[in-house]
Design a protein around this motif. Structure first.
Motif, PDB file in Angstrom:
ATOM      1  N   ALA A  61      -0.393  10.839 -15.312  1.00 28.70           N
ATOM      2  CA  ALA A  61      -1.670  10.377 -14.762  1.00 28.70           C
ATOM      3  C   ALA A  61      -2.656  11.525 -14.583  1.00 28.70           C
ATOM      4  O   ALA A  61      -3.861  11.378 -14.805  1.00 28.70           O
ATOM      5  N   GLN A  62      -2.151  12.681 -14.197  1.00 26.94           N
ATOM      6  CA  GLN A  62      -3.017  13.850 -14.015  1.00 26.94           C
ATOM      7  C   GLN A  62      -3.489  14.416 -15.351  1.00 26.94           C
ATOM      8  O   GLN A  62      -4.587  14.981 -15.439  1.00 26.94           O
ATOM      9  N   ASN A  63      -2.672  14.243 -16.388  1.00 25.06           N
ATOM     10  CA  ASN A  63      -3.000  14.843 -17.686  1.00 25.06           C
ATOM     11  C   ASN A  63      -3.905  13.975 -18.556  1.00 25.06           C
ATOM     12  O   ASN A  63      -4.626  14.494 -19.407  1.00 25.06           O
ATOM     13  N   VAL A  64      -3.847  12.654 -18.390  1.00 26.51           N
ATOM     14  CA  VAL A  64      -4.684  11.766 -19.200  1.00 26.51           C
ATOM     15  C   VAL A  64      -6.139  11.909 -18.750  1.00 26.51           C
ATOM     16  O   VAL A  64      -6.475  11.632 -17.594  1.00 26.51           O
ATOM     17  N   GLN A  65      -6.989  12.350 -19.648  1.00 23.76           N
ATOM     18  CA  GLN A  65      -8.367  12.689 -19.289  1.00 23.76           C
ATOM     19  C   GLN A  65      -9.371  11.572 -19.537  1.00 23.76           C
ATOM     20  O   GLN A  65     -10.364  11.451 -18.824  1.00 23.76           O
ATOM     21  N   LYS A  66      -9.165  10.752 -20.557  1.00 23.53           N
ATOM     22  CA  LYS A  66     -10.189   9.782 -20.951  1.00 23.53           C
ATOM     23  C   LYS A  66      -9.751   8.330 -20.807  1.00 23.53           C
ATOM     24  O   LYS A  66     -10.535   7.496 -20.385  1.00 23.53           O
ATOM     25  N   ALA A  67      -8.543   8.032 -21.191  1.00 25.11           N
ATOM     26  CA  ALA A  67      -8.101   6.638 -21.262  1.00 25.11           C
ATOM     27  C   ALA A  67      -7.760   6.055 -19.895  1.00 25.11           C
ATOM     28  O   ALA A  67      -7.406   6.781 -18.959  1.00 25.11           O
ATOM     29  N   VAL A  68      -7.838   4.733 -19.810  1.00 28.08           N
ATOM     30  CA  VAL A  68      -7.302   4.007 -18.662  1.00 28.08           C
ATOM     31  C   VAL A  68      -5.774   4.128 -18.712  1.00 28.08           C
ATOM     32  O   VAL A  68      -5.180   4.086 -19.795  1.00 28.08           O
ATOM     33  N   LEU A  69      -5.137   4.285 -17.568  1.00 26.78           N
ATOM     34  CA  LEU A  69      -3.670   4.361 -17.528  1.00 26.78           C
ATOM     35  C   LEU A  69      -3.156   3.113 -16.826  1.00 26.78           C
ATOM     36  O   LEU A  69      -3.448   2.875 -15.645  1.00 26.78           O
ATOM     37  N   ALA A  70      -2.399   2.287 -17.561  1.00 28.95           N
ATOM     38  CA  ALA A  70      -1.935   1.001 -17.049  1.00 28.95           C
ATOM     39  C   ALA A  70      -0.428   0.992 -16.865  1.00 28.95           C
ATOM     40  O   ALA A  70       0.307   1.645 -17.614  1.00 28.95           O
ATOM     41  N   ILE A  71       0.034   0.219 -15.876  1.00 28.49           N
ATOM     42  CA  ILE A  71       1.475   0.116 -15.620  1.00 28.49           C
ATOM     43  C   ILE A  71       1.801  -1.289 -15.104  1.00 28.49           C
ATOM     44  O   ILE A  71       1.061  -1.839 -14.287  1.00 28.49           O
ATOM     45  N   PRO A  72       2.908  -1.900 -15.576  1.00 28.68           N
ATOM     46  CA  PRO A  72       3.324  -3.219 -15.064  1.00 28.68           C
ATOM     47  C   PRO A  72       3.829  -3.105 -13.632  1.00 28.68           C
ATOM     48  O   PRO A  72       4.423  -2.085 -13.249  1.00 28.68           O
ATOM     49  N   VAL A  73       3.625  -4.166 -12.843  1.00 28.33           N
ATOM     50  CA  VAL A  73       4.009  -4.101 -11.432  1.00 28.33           C
ATOM     51  C   VAL A  73       5.341  -4.778 -11.137  1.00 28.33           C
ATOM     52  O   VAL A  73       5.846  -4.683 -10.027  1.00 28.33           O
ATOM     53  N   GLY A  74       5.928  -5.471 -12.110  1.00 21.57           N
ATOM     54  CA  GLY A  74       7.191  -6.146 -11.826  1.00 21.57           C
ATOM     55  C   GLY A  74       6.975  -7.575 -11.344  1.00 21.57           C
ATOM     56  O   GLY A  74       5.881  -8.132 -11.468  1.00 21.57           O
ATOM     57  N   PHE A  75       8.006  -8.162 -10.740  1.00 26.79           N
ATOM     58  CA  PHE A  75       7.988  -9.591 -10.407  1.00 26.79           C
ATOM     59  C   PHE A  75       7.896  -9.849  -8.909  1.00 26.79           C
ATOM     60  O   PHE A  75       7.942 -10.975  -8.461  1.00 26.79           O
ATOM     61  N   SER A  76       7.755  -8.796  -8.098  1.00 25.89           N
ATOM     62  CA  SER A  76       7.657  -8.989  -6.652  1.00 25.89           C
ATOM     63  C   SER A  76       6.469  -8.226  -6.100  1.00 25.89           C
ATOM     64  O   SER A  76       6.032  -7.220  -6.671  1.00 25.89           O
ATOM     65  N   SER A  77       5.949  -8.685  -4.981  1.00 28.15           N
ATOM     66  CA  SER A  77       4.805  -8.028  -4.353  1.00 28.15           C
ATOM     67  C   SER A  77       5.155  -6.616  -3.901  1.00 28.15           C
ATOM     68  O   SER A  77       4.295  -5.728  -3.901  1.00 28.15           O
ATOM     69  N   ASP A  78       6.419  -6.400  -3.516  1.00 23.74           N
ATOM     70  CA  ASP A  78       6.833  -5.063  -3.078  1.00 23.74           C
ATOM     71  C   ASP A  78       6.711  -4.036  -4.197  1.00 23.74           C
ATOM     72  O   ASP A  78       6.457  -2.857  -3.949  1.00 23.74           O
ATOM     73  N   SER A  79       6.904  -4.485  -5.438  1.00 19.70           N
ATOM     74  CA  SER A  79       6.863  -3.548  -6.557  1.00 19.70           C
ATOM     75  C   SER A  79       5.437  -3.101  -6.893  1.00 19.70           C
ATOM     76  O   SER A  79       5.248  -2.141  -7.628  1.00 19.70           O
ATOM     77  N   VAL A  80       4.442  -3.782  -6.349  1.00 20.18           N
ATOM     78  CA  VAL A  80       3.054  -3.389  -6.588  1.00 20.18           C
ATOM     79  C   VAL A  80       2.801  -1.995  -6.024  1.00 20.18           C
ATOM     80  O   VAL A  80       2.166  -1.152  -6.672  1.00 20.18           O
ATOM     81  N   ALA A  81       3.288  -1.739  -4.820  1.00 19.70           N
ATOM     82  CA  ALA A  81       3.080  -0.432  -4.184  1.00 19.70           C
ATOM     83  C   ALA A  81       3.740   0.683  -4.979  1.00 19.70           C
ATOM     84  O   ALA A  81       3.190   1.784  -5.104  1.00 19.70           O
TER      85      ALA A  81
END
Length: 462
Positions: A61-81
């Motif tokens: 995340a610190q190294n990516v300079q231009k692009a949006v960085l996306a990540i899946p959150v999983g199947f539970s609300s706890d995994s969002v954090a």
């Protein structure tokens, strides 16, 4: 002429299809390559190991300079954090809600009906929206879904706060015409951008992408390498040659795209591995002066150590000192650095003296004297050789047996008076503790290494 947004899914695809996991350096190289050629977004794989993946993804995340960085959150609300912690340091973070919309996937994989899936879509998007402004909904297996339910799902996603939706051909058996028709229906149903993720399982990925763009798709998902996937180089070349026909263009760096992908491909390991010749993660550890804290922590994790942040810092400093003279270190040398630099503990047990007898016609016998606080304790035991009998004598002293996970000996200097280094790994309650000892007497070095590891266990238990 409209701009077609490009999302790179190389990391995600390789993590799904490879038997041998990517090293940290390989993951970083893939993300950097995607950022260099100008993709609009980079997708990370879902978090599997919280400690390991968080360290790696934060660094990316610190190294990516231009692009949006996306990540899946999983199947539970706890995994969002957990997911948010990985990408919140990125310049443009995005959280992804990836859920199936086909009946077969919903009922047999997730064990939910359509109504419950709509509730889950709303729940997760709202939870993600609470921490991140950019939230994507990916309709997995959309080409096999009931179309009415698919439309209900994307509408629910938009109403809950999704900033974009993606239609995924997970099965990989749809024709370009089928993809186009589905994209057109989704495009008419929502006001947010619609992306498409097509498959190359039937060798029609480029054609399917073209059809989706003509039907109104705002973006495509592709990978630089991988199986059954729309390849970045192929779709870039195709659109550059035929952009007038689709009234769209890709803003990738065409002068860099093929050279960068070739360089990136050369830096990672490809291919399937035979069951008898699988590459060990431990064998692939190679650290040098350019390795960062995240790489040090990842290498320690691969070897089985759970180091604190301060221990990672201590090992990192020791690594830098060694690499100034040696250039790089492998797994065994790195483990010796962990033993000598990490988890340093007070000398609860202090090695005083030892005596051992050894013969090729009888068992070895060892007597060990230790100092515990102000008390002198002694243990005597026989064993298969002087090292085995010495370790057993230590167990006699302390009245406890620890599993010996590993024992290594190597020469530090040359000649008849060579200095020997011993490494001992003890396992206690599933956790590894390593100790290092050096001496011109290899038995003494081994005893010191065992005591060093023992003191770490005692200190942590206290």
């Amino acid at each position: 002429m409209k701009k077609i947004n490009v999302t790179d899914i190389t990391l995600k695809k390789l993590s799904e299809e490879r038997e041998v996991a990517l090293l940290f350096r390989e993951k970083s190289a893939i993300a950097n390559c995607a950022d260099t050629i100008g993709v609009d977004a980079i997708e990370l794989p879902a978090v599997k190991s919280v400690r390991e993946d968080t360290i790696i993804y934060k660094t990316i995340a610190q190294n990516v300079q231009k692009a949006v960085l996306a990540i899946p959150v999983g199947f539970s609300s706890d995994s969002v954090a957990v997911a948010w912690e990985c990408v919140k340091g990125a310049k443009s973070p995005r959280l992804q809600i990836e859920l199936p919309v086909s009946t077969i996937q919903m009922e047999y994989t997730y064990h939910v009906k359509q109504s419950k899936m709509l509730e889950k879509i709303a729940e997760l998007i709202k939870a993600a929206k609470a921490v991140c402004a950019d939230v994507e909904f990916s309709a997995l297996d959309a080409t096999r879904a009931d179309e009415d339910f698919l439309i209900s799902a994307v509408k629910e996603a938009e109403a809950s706060g999704a900033s974009m939706v993606t239609v995924c051909d997970s099965a990989g058996a749809s024709t370009p015409e089928d993809i186009a028709a589905l994209v057109a229906k989704v495009k008419d149903a929502v006001n947010v951008p619609v992306y498409v993720e097509v498959s190359d399982r039937i060798n029609m990925a480029v054609a399917a992408a073209f059809s989706a763009i003509k039907a109104g798709a705002c973006g495509i998902k592709c990978a630089m390498v991988g199986k059954d996937v729309l390849l970045t180089g192929e779709i870039s070349d195709a659109i550059n040659a035929c952009k007038a026909q689709i009234n769209g263009e890709i803003k990738l760096n065409n002068t860099k795209i093929h050279a960068s992908i070739d360089d990136m491909s050369a830096s990672i390991h490809h291919g399937e591995y035979d069951s008898g010749d699988e590459v060990s993660e431990k064998k692939k550890i190679l650290l040098d002066s350019e390795s960062g804290l995240a790489q040090v922590a990842h290498a320690a994790y691969v070897l089985g150590y759970e180091l604190s942040d301060s221990d990672v810092g201590n090992v990192y400093k020791a690594l830098k000192q060694v690499c100034e003279k040696k250039g790089s270190v492998g797994a065994k040398e790195f483990e010796a650095l962990i033993a000598s630099s990490a988890m340093q503990a007070p000398s609860t047990y202090h090695f005083e003296t030892y005596t051992t007898t050894s013969s090729n016609v009888s068992n070895s016998m060892s007597q060990i004297t230790l100092k515990y606080k102000d008390e002198i304790i002694c243990g005597v035991s026989s064993g298969d050789g002087p090292i085995d009998s010495a370790f057993r004598a230590i167990e006699q002293c302390i009245g406890h047996h620890y599993e010996l996970d590993d024992y290594q000996v190597q020469s530090v200097t040359e000649g008849k008076e060579a200095l020997g280094s011993a490494l001992v790994r003890l396992r206690n309650n599933g956790k590894l503790y390593s100790g290092n000892g050096t001496s011109t007497d290899i038995v003494a070095a081994s005893i010191r290494a065992y005591i060093n590891a023992l003191n770490k266990i005692v200190s942590e238990e206290a």
